[in-house]
Write an enzyme that holds these catalytic residues in place. Structure first.
Site, PDB file in Angstrom:
ATOM      1  N   LYS A  53       0.844  -1.204   0.000  1.00 17.08           N
ATOM      2  CA  LYS A  53       0.000   0.000   0.000  1.00 17.08           C
ATOM      3  C   LYS A  53       0.880   1.256   0.000  1.00 17.08           C
ATOM      4  CE  LYS A  53      -3.834  -2.392   2.279  1.00 17.08           C
ATOM      5  NZ  LYS A  53      -4.608  -2.675   3.487  1.00 17.08           N
ATOM      6  N   GLN A  97      -5.339  -1.088   9.723  1.00 17.27           N
ATOM      7  CA  GLN A  97      -5.155  -2.449   9.199  1.00 17.27           C
ATOM      8  C   GLN A  97      -5.781  -3.469  10.138  1.00 17.27           C
ATOM      9  OE1 GLN A  97      -3.793  -2.999   6.187  1.00 17.27           O
ATOM     10  NE2 GLN A  97      -3.942  -5.209   6.320  1.00 17.27           N
ATOM     11  N   ASP A 120     -11.483   2.534   3.380  1.00 23.49           N
ATOM     12  CA  ASP A 120     -11.754   1.100   3.327  1.00 23.49           C
ATOM     13  C   ASP A 120     -13.226   0.830   2.981  1.00 23.49           C
ATOM     14  OD1 ASP A 120      -9.801  -0.854   3.740  1.00 23.49           O
ATOM     15  OD2 ASP A 120      -9.623  -0.389   5.877  1.00 23.49           O
TER      16      ASP A 120
HETATM   17  N1  GUN Z   1      -6.847  -6.719   6.287  1.00 25.87           N
HETATM   18  C1  GUN Z   1      -7.028  -7.534   5.222  1.00 25.87           C
HETATM   19  N2  GUN Z   1      -7.663  -6.868   4.234  1.00 25.87           N
HETATM   20  C2  GUN Z   1      -7.879  -5.622   4.689  1.00 25.87           C
HETATM   21  C3  GUN Z   1      -8.487  -4.462   4.119  1.00 25.87           C
HETATM   22  O1  GUN Z   1      -8.985  -4.453   2.988  1.00 25.87           O
HETATM   23  N3  GUN Z   1      -8.509  -3.361   4.913  1.00 25.87           N
HETATM   24  C4  GUN Z   1      -8.005  -3.349   6.163  1.00 25.87           C
HETATM   25  N4  GUN Z   1      -8.095  -2.223   6.859  1.00 25.87           N
HETATM   26  N5  GUN Z   1      -7.436  -4.391   6.724  1.00 25.87           N
HETATM   27  C5  GUN Z   1      -7.375  -5.524   5.985  1.00 25.87           C
END
Ligand code: GUN
Length: 286
Positions: A53, A97, A120
């Site tokens: 990311k 996350q 998200d």
């Molecule tokens: N953990 C696994 N996939 C995701 C996601 O799309 N967003 C977040 N915040 N955590 C994750």
């Protein structure tokens, strides 16, 4: 039939270069889209996702900050940190996350991020807007899947789309997006008794259940578009999807690989959501 392999990596590259141009133009107008990612603990999987990311954010020219906390922080400390980013004008997107350590209530954390910065798309306001057909920030993996289907020219309207998996992150929102595209949608999950019978009827098959190699060639309709959202780490360390790739590619019309399929698109859509959030926050203030 040998399936066309949909390269999420290639589609992402194109979309990231378009986003980089958009960010450049926004910066000239004095708007610099910013993304803050909050990580609690040191899970290797989370660290690896975040690295991807961060790389994408930097490539596109976003303002980026990673807040990395010990897994012993309190829920109150995390909520206070979110409040600070909610108020901070340099950041338009906030992502915490997941998963979080068990002493922190995930729902309370998701609810604390203001919907305008919820890149998200997990906040109940954004989920509610998605279900009622209003513009909103949409969860990144589902948004990336729809983008890939559109770019490949795969018709959704009138087609039978089968979603395997009902998570809040992928299954439920992708079903909503497919409905919005006028597909006929069936949702299957771990308790579905006649899974293979249903998946074999799918013109579009989205598999997001987190079980390595669950879907075999014989579960797929000839010519179907198969999107594999699985990210299963085998004991050997190899990353494998929920679909048996070698079998599926002999039957499907389109197929996404793992890695290099849905994963890069998810990250690209996070950057896309950050740019969207920045534009709408600035517009709302004008
Ligand atoms: N953990 C696994 N996939 C995701 C996601 O799309 N967003 C977040 N915040 N955590 C994750």
């Amino acid at each position: 039939m040998t399936a066309k392999i949909i390269s999420g990596k290639e589609i992402s590259r194109q979309k990231r270069s378009e986003l980089a141009l958009e960010v450049k133009a926004l910066k000239e107008e004095g708007i610099h889209p910013g993304l803050a990612i909050i990580l609690v603990g040191d899970s290797p999987a989370s660290l690896s996702y975040i690295k991807g990311k961060q790389k994408a954010a930097e490539e596109i020219g976003l303002h980026f900050k990673l807040e990395h906390f010990s897994e012993t922080i309190s829920e109150e400390f995390l909520l206070n940190t979110i409040d600070q980013y909610n108020r901070n004008n340099h950041f338009h997107g906030i992502l915490v996350q997941l998963p979080l350590p068990s002493h922190i209530n995930e729902t309370a954390v998701i609810d604390r991020i203001i919907p305008e910065k919820d890149v998200d798309g997990f906040h109940p306001i954004n989920v509610g807007k998605l279900v009622t057909g209003q513009d909103s920030l949409v969860s990144c993996t589902p948004a990336g899947i729809i983008e890939m289907l559109k770019i490949e020219g795969i018709q959704m309207a009138g087609k039978h789309a089968v979603v395997v998996g009902r998570s809040n992150i992928v299954g439920k929102p992708v079903a909503q997006l497919l409905l919005k595209e006028n597909a006929t949608v069936t949702c299957c999950h771990s308790k579905t008794s006649n899974l293979s019978e249903i998946t074999k009827q799918a013109d579009i098959l989205i598999v997001a259940i987190g079980r390595a190699n669950l879907i075999k060639g014989s579960d797929i309709k000839e010519g179907a578009a198969v999107i594999d959202v699985g990210m299963n780490r085998l004991e050997s360390g190899k990353l494998t999807g929920d679909v048996m790739f070698e079998e599926a590619k002999e039957i499907a019309g389109y197929l996404t690989p793992v890695p290099g399929g849905v994963g890069p698109m998810t990250i690209t859509m996070l950057a896309d959501n950050t740019v969207k959030a920045a534009k709408s926050i600035v517009k709302a203030k004008a």
